[in-house]
Design a protein around this motif. Structure first.
Motif, PDB file in Angstrom:
ATOM      1  N   ARG A  48       1.914  49.124  43.980  1.00 60.97           N
ATOM      2  CA  ARG A  48       2.350  48.056  43.127  1.00 60.97           C
ATOM      3  C   ARG A  48       2.987  48.659  41.719  1.00 60.97           C
ATOM      4  O   ARG A  48       3.844  48.670  41.316  1.00 60.97           O
ATOM      5  CB  ARG A  48       1.634  46.980  42.694  1.00 60.97           C
ATOM      6  N   PHE A  49       1.966  49.447  41.345  1.00 63.71           N
ATOM      7  CA  PHE A  49       2.180  50.210  40.096  1.00 63.71           C
ATOM      8  C   PHE A  49       3.306  51.364  40.351  1.00 63.71           C
ATOM      9  O   PHE A  49       4.119  51.493  39.404  1.00 63.71           O
ATOM     10  CB  PHE A  49       0.987  51.164  39.659  1.00 63.71           C
ATOM     11  N   ALA A  50       3.275  51.928  41.371  1.00 66.11           N
ATOM     12  CA  ALA A  50       4.522  53.000  41.774  1.00 66.11           C
ATOM     13  C   ALA A  50       5.952  52.127  41.900  1.00 66.11           C
ATOM     14  O   ALA A  50       6.589  52.956  41.286  1.00 66.11           O
ATOM     15  CB  ALA A  50       4.004  53.534  43.005  1.00 66.11           C
ATOM     16  N   ARG A  51       5.711  51.156  42.678  1.00 61.09           N
ATOM     17  CA  ARG A  51       7.269  50.364  42.806  1.00 61.09           C
ATOM     18  C   ARG A  51       7.565  50.055  41.232  1.00 61.09           C
ATOM     19  O   ARG A  51       8.912  49.916  40.911  1.00 61.09           O
ATOM     20  CB  ARG A  51       6.990  49.065  43.462  1.00 61.09           C
ATOM     21  N   ALA A  52       6.880  49.435  40.322  1.00 56.66           N
ATOM     22  CA  ALA A  52       6.902  49.176  38.958  1.00 56.66           C
ATOM     23  C   ALA A  52       7.540  50.477  38.360  1.00 56.66           C
ATOM     24  O   ALA A  52       8.598  50.329  37.544  1.00 56.66           O
ATOM     25  CB  ALA A  52       5.972  48.542  38.453  1.00 56.66           C
ATOM     26  N   ALA A  53       7.041  51.625  38.266  1.00 59.14           N
ATOM     27  CA  ALA A  53       7.080  52.792  37.810  1.00 59.14           C
ATOM     28  C   ALA A  53       8.687  53.173  38.287  1.00 59.14           C
ATOM     29  O   ALA A  53       9.577  53.557  37.341  1.00 59.14           O
ATOM     30  CB  ALA A  53       6.246  53.940  37.944  1.00 59.14           C
ATOM     31  N   LEU A  54       8.937  53.258  39.464  1.00 58.38           N
ATOM     32  CA  LEU A  54      10.103  53.533  39.993  1.00 58.38           C
ATOM     33  C   LEU A  54      11.331  52.643  39.659  1.00 58.38           C
ATOM     34  O   LEU A  54      12.572  53.029  39.361  1.00 58.38           O
ATOM     35  CB  LEU A  54      10.131  53.764  41.606  1.00 58.38           C
ATOM     36  N   ASP A  55      11.244  51.350  39.664  1.00 57.92           N
ATOM     37  CA  ASP A  55      12.015  50.452  39.254  1.00 57.92           C
ATOM     38  C   ASP A  55      12.346  50.746  37.616  1.00 57.92           C
ATOM     39  O   ASP A  55      13.515  50.630  37.227  1.00 57.92           O
ATOM     40  CB  ASP A  55      11.510  48.690  39.395  1.00 57.92           C
ATOM     41  N   LEU A  56      11.568  50.863  36.942  1.00 58.64           N
ATOM     42  CA  LEU A  56      11.584  51.162  35.559  1.00 58.64           C
ATOM     43  C   LEU A  56      12.466  52.409  35.390  1.00 58.64           C
ATOM     44  O   LEU A  56      13.393  52.566  34.236  1.00 58.64           O
ATOM     45  CB  LEU A  56      10.533  51.374  34.688  1.00 58.64           C
ATOM     46  N   LEU A  57      12.268  53.320  35.931  1.00 55.10           N
ATOM     47  CA  LEU A  57      12.863  54.634  35.911  1.00 55.10           C
ATOM     48  C   LEU A  57      14.453  54.514  36.416  1.00 55.10           C
ATOM     49  O   LEU A  57      15.275  54.959  35.836  1.00 55.10           O
ATOM     50  CB  LEU A  57      12.445  55.680  37.048  1.00 55.10           C
ATOM     51  N   ALA A  58      14.779  53.599  37.536  1.00 56.44           N
ATOM     52  CA  ALA A  58      16.161  53.365  37.821  1.00 56.44           C
ATOM     53  C   ALA A  58      16.791  52.652  36.804  1.00 56.44           C
ATOM     54  O   ALA A  58      17.954  52.812  36.787  1.00 56.44           O
ATOM     55  CB  ALA A  58      15.909  52.513  39.219  1.00 56.44           C
TER      56      ALA A  58
ATOM     57  N   ALA B 251       0.145  60.059  43.130  1.00 54.09           N
ATOM     58  CA  ALA B 251      -0.060  60.798  41.946  1.00 54.09           C
ATOM     59  C   ALA B 251      -0.816  59.766  40.834  1.00 54.09           C
ATOM     60  O   ALA B 251      -1.465  60.385  40.147  1.00 54.09           O
ATOM     61  CB  ALA B 251       1.222  61.142  41.516  1.00 54.09           C
ATOM     62  N   LEU B 252      -0.462  58.344  40.702  1.00 54.63           N
ATOM     63  CA  LEU B 252      -1.148  57.723  39.996  1.00 54.63           C
ATOM     64  C   LEU B 252      -2.504  57.667  40.090  1.00 54.63           C
ATOM     65  O   LEU B 252      -3.152  57.506  39.179  1.00 54.63           O
ATOM     66  CB  LEU B 252      -0.550  56.356  39.671  1.00 54.63           C
ATOM     67  N   TYR B 253      -2.817  57.504  41.235  1.00 59.84           N
ATOM     68  CA  TYR B 253      -4.307  57.390  41.737  1.00 59.84           C
ATOM     69  C   TYR B 253      -5.017  58.574  41.270  1.00 59.84           C
ATOM     70  O   TYR B 253      -6.121  58.686  40.855  1.00 59.84           O
ATOM     71  CB  TYR B 253      -4.446  57.093  43.150  1.00 59.84           C
TER      72      TYR B 253
ATOM     73  N   ILE C 153      -7.062  48.723  47.121  1.00 58.93           N
ATOM     74  CA  ILE C 153      -6.857  49.673  46.047  1.00 58.93           C
ATOM     75  C   ILE C 153      -5.456  50.494  46.356  1.00 58.93           C
ATOM     76  O   ILE C 153      -4.749  50.508  45.272  1.00 58.93           O
ATOM     77  CB  ILE C 153      -8.078  50.720  46.068  1.00 58.93           C
ATOM     78  N   LYS C 154      -5.180  50.860  47.356  1.00 59.93           N
ATOM     79  CA  LYS C 154      -4.006  51.544  47.511  1.00 59.93           C
ATOM     80  C   LYS C 154      -2.690  50.475  47.350  1.00 59.93           C
ATOM     81  O   LYS C 154      -1.879  51.099  46.668  1.00 59.93           O
ATOM     82  CB  LYS C 154      -4.076  51.899  49.146  1.00 59.93           C
ATOM     83  N   ASP C 155      -2.912  49.365  47.744  1.00 56.64           N
ATOM     84  CA  ASP C 155      -2.004  48.517  47.348  1.00 56.64           C
ATOM     85  C   ASP C 155      -1.678  48.076  45.921  1.00 56.64           C
ATOM     86  O   ASP C 155      -0.395  47.764  45.585  1.00 56.64           O
ATOM     87  CB  ASP C 155      -2.063  46.988  48.146  1.00 56.64           C
ATOM     88  N   GLU C 156      -2.868  48.314  45.207  1.00 59.85           N
ATOM     89  CA  GLU C 156      -2.581  48.138  43.846  1.00 59.85           C
ATOM     90  C   GLU C 156      -1.948  49.210  43.329  1.00 59.85           C
ATOM     91  O   GLU C 156      -0.882  48.891  42.503  1.00 59.85           O
ATOM     92  CB  GLU C 156      -4.173  47.767  43.238  1.00 59.85           C
ATOM     93  N   PHE C 157      -2.044  50.485  43.699  1.00 62.06           N
ATOM     94  CA  PHE C 157      -1.319  51.770  43.201  1.00 62.06           C
ATOM     95  C   PHE C 157      -0.014  51.689  43.621  1.00 62.06           C
ATOM     96  O   PHE C 157       1.014  52.226  42.867  1.00 62.06           O
ATOM     97  CB  PHE C 157      -2.208  52.976  43.377  1.00 62.06           C
TER      98      PHE C 157
ATOM     99  N   ALA D  29      -4.362  60.793  39.017  1.00 60.61           N
ATOM    100  CA  ALA D  29      -4.604  60.631  37.635  1.00 60.61           C
ATOM    101  C   ALA D  29      -5.681  60.244  36.938  1.00 60.61           C
ATOM    102  O   ALA D  29      -5.931  60.324  35.909  1.00 60.61           O
ATOM    103  CB  ALA D  29      -3.058  60.240  36.991  1.00 60.61           C
ATOM    104  N   GLU D  30      -6.154  59.127  37.805  1.00 57.21           N
ATOM    105  CA  GLU D  30      -7.492  58.366  37.354  1.00 57.21           C
ATOM    106  C   GLU D  30      -8.534  59.384  37.066  1.00 57.21           C
ATOM    107  O   GLU D  30      -8.545  60.187  37.880  1.00 57.21           O
ATOM    108  CB  GLU D  30      -7.783  57.172  38.368  1.00 57.21           C
ATOM    109  N   ASP D  31      -9.155  59.255  36.152  1.00 59.90           N
ATOM    110  CA  ASP D  31     -10.554  60.157  35.891  1.00 59.90           C
ATOM    111  C   ASP D  31     -11.707  59.691  37.050  1.00 59.90           C
ATOM    112  O   ASP D  31     -12.087  60.968  37.505  1.00 59.90           O
ATOM    113  CB  ASP D  31     -11.164  59.611  34.631  1.00 59.90           C
ATOM    114  N   ASP D  32     -11.765  58.880  37.696  1.00 60.93           N
ATOM    115  CA  ASP D  32     -12.896  58.718  38.562  1.00 60.93           C
ATOM    116  C   ASP D  32     -12.340  58.621  39.888  1.00 60.93           C
ATOM    117  O   ASP D  32     -12.875  58.083  40.602  1.00 60.93           O
ATOM    118  CB  ASP D  32     -13.659  57.535  38.289  1.00 60.93           C
ATOM    119  N   ALA D  33     -11.020  59.322  40.283  1.00 60.06           N
ATOM    120  CA  ALA D  33     -10.371  59.073  41.501  1.00 60.06           C
ATOM    121  C   ALA D  33     -11.278  60.141  42.615  1.00 60.06           C
ATOM    122  O   ALA D  33     -11.541  60.907  42.205  1.00 60.06           O
ATOM    123  CB  ALA D  33      -8.925  59.566  41.314  1.00 60.06           C
TER     124      ALA D  33
END
Length: 64
Positions: A35-45, A11-13, A29-33, A15-19
């Protein structure tokens, strides 16, 4: 949890304009997104835990 991370990463990927296409992206690239997803889910928790800790219980007498 791995499925949630993958869904949020895609979903984050997307949302990128040039995805491009997720399946065509290199793993770096997938691993970077992911990591972003893990951070977002941790913050949500953390946010949800804070709401639960801050909740107050009120006992309301019921009169029939």
């Amino acid at each position: 949890m791995d499925a949630e991370i993958e869904f949020v990463a895609r979903a984050l990927y997307d949302a990128e304009d040039d995805a491009q296409t997720w399946d065509c992206e290199p793993d770096i690239i997938k691993d970077e997104f992911r990591r972003f997803a893990r951070a977002a889910l941790d913050l949500l928790a953390e946010h949800r835990k804070a709401k639960i800790r801050g909740a107050q219980i009120f006992v309301v007498p019921y009169a029939a």
